[in-house]
Design a protein around this motif. Structure first.
Motif, PDB file in Angstrom:
ATOM      1  N   ARG A  88      33.618  89.474  75.478  1.00  0.00           N
ATOM      2  CA  ARG A  88      32.591  90.442  75.865  1.00  0.00           C
ATOM      3  C   ARG A  88      33.109  91.373  76.949  1.00  0.00           C
ATOM      4  O   ARG A  88      32.832  92.578  76.936  1.00  0.00           O
ATOM      5  CB  ARG A  88      31.343  89.719  76.357  1.00  0.00           C
ATOM      6  N   SER A  89      33.887  90.844  77.863  1.00  0.00           N
ATOM      7  CA  SER A  89      34.453  91.670  78.931  1.00  0.00           C
ATOM      8  C   SER A  89      35.418  92.708  78.371  1.00  0.00           C
ATOM      9  O   SER A  89      35.420  93.866  78.800  1.00  0.00           O
ATOM     10  CB  SER A  89      35.171  90.801  79.952  1.00  0.00           C
ATOM     11  N   SER A  92      33.392  95.378  76.650  1.00  0.00           N
ATOM     12  CA  SER A  92      32.746  96.217  77.661  1.00  0.00           C
ATOM     13  C   SER A  92      33.745  97.196  78.273  1.00  0.00           C
ATOM     14  O   SER A  92      33.414  98.347  78.545  1.00  0.00           O
ATOM     15  CB  SER A  92      32.128  95.365  78.751  1.00  0.00           C
ATOM     16  N   SER A  93      34.954  96.740  78.501  1.00  0.00           N
ATOM     17  CA  SER A  93      35.983  97.609  79.051  1.00  0.00           C
ATOM     18  C   SER A  93      36.307  98.749  78.085  1.00  0.00           C
ATOM     19  O   SER A  93      36.424  99.913  78.490  1.00  0.00           O
ATOM     20  CB  SER A  93      37.241  96.799  79.338  1.00  0.00           C
ATOM     21  N   TYR A  95      34.323  99.949  75.742  1.00  0.00           N
ATOM     22  CA  TYR A  95      33.164 100.831  75.695  1.00  0.00           C
ATOM     23  C   TYR A  95      33.101 101.713  76.937  1.00  0.00           C
ATOM     24  O   TYR A  95      32.747 102.889  76.855  1.00  0.00           O
ATOM     25  CB  TYR A  95      31.861 100.035  75.559  1.00  0.00           C
TER      26      TYR A  95
END
Length: 130
Positions: A88-89, A92-93, A95
């Motif tokens: 997820r990290s 997110s990065s 995105y």
């Protein structure tokens, strides 16, 4: 209140920096672009620093607390959950990078529009003559 002070200090610092730039810098950029950046970017950065930093810190604390509780229950499950958090990290990065590129393109378009509007307003008598 602290966000407003931060934006004011940032705007003052950026304006001082713009005044110290050489003439060649100002020759390649229009006044509309620079003033748009001075107004919009400072407010945007102030919002990010005052709001998003608080959210990120809260999320980190919650993630560490949740991972600790799951680890006490089942270490293997905590490892799987850790892989999920890492994935997820990374997403997110990616995105965030994509979102910043779109935001930069939008800001550039806004600066160009601001330049055209400023030139039109400065030359309003000439425009009305036609």
């Amino acid at each position: 209140l602290s966000g407003a002070r931060l934006v004011a200090r940032l705007r003052d610092s950026l304006f001082s920096s713009l005044l110290r730039k050489p003439q060649s810098f100002h020759d390649t950029r229009s006044a509309g672009e620079l003033s748009s950046r001075l107004a919009s970017d400072c407010i945007k950065l102030g919002d990010v620093l005052s709001l998003n930093v608080n959210i990120v810190l809260r999320q980190v604390v919650q993630t560490i607390g949740g991972m600790s509780a799951v680890y006490r229950l089942d270490p293997r499950l905590a490892a799987i959950l850790g892989v999920g958090v890492l994935a997820r990290s990374l997403l997110s990065s990616y995105y965030g990078t994509f979102s910043r590129s779109i935001s930069n393109a939008q800001q550039t378009a806004l600066a160009e529009a601001s330049t055209v509007a400023q030139q039109c307003l400065l030359l309003i008598q000439t425009i009305k003559a036609y």
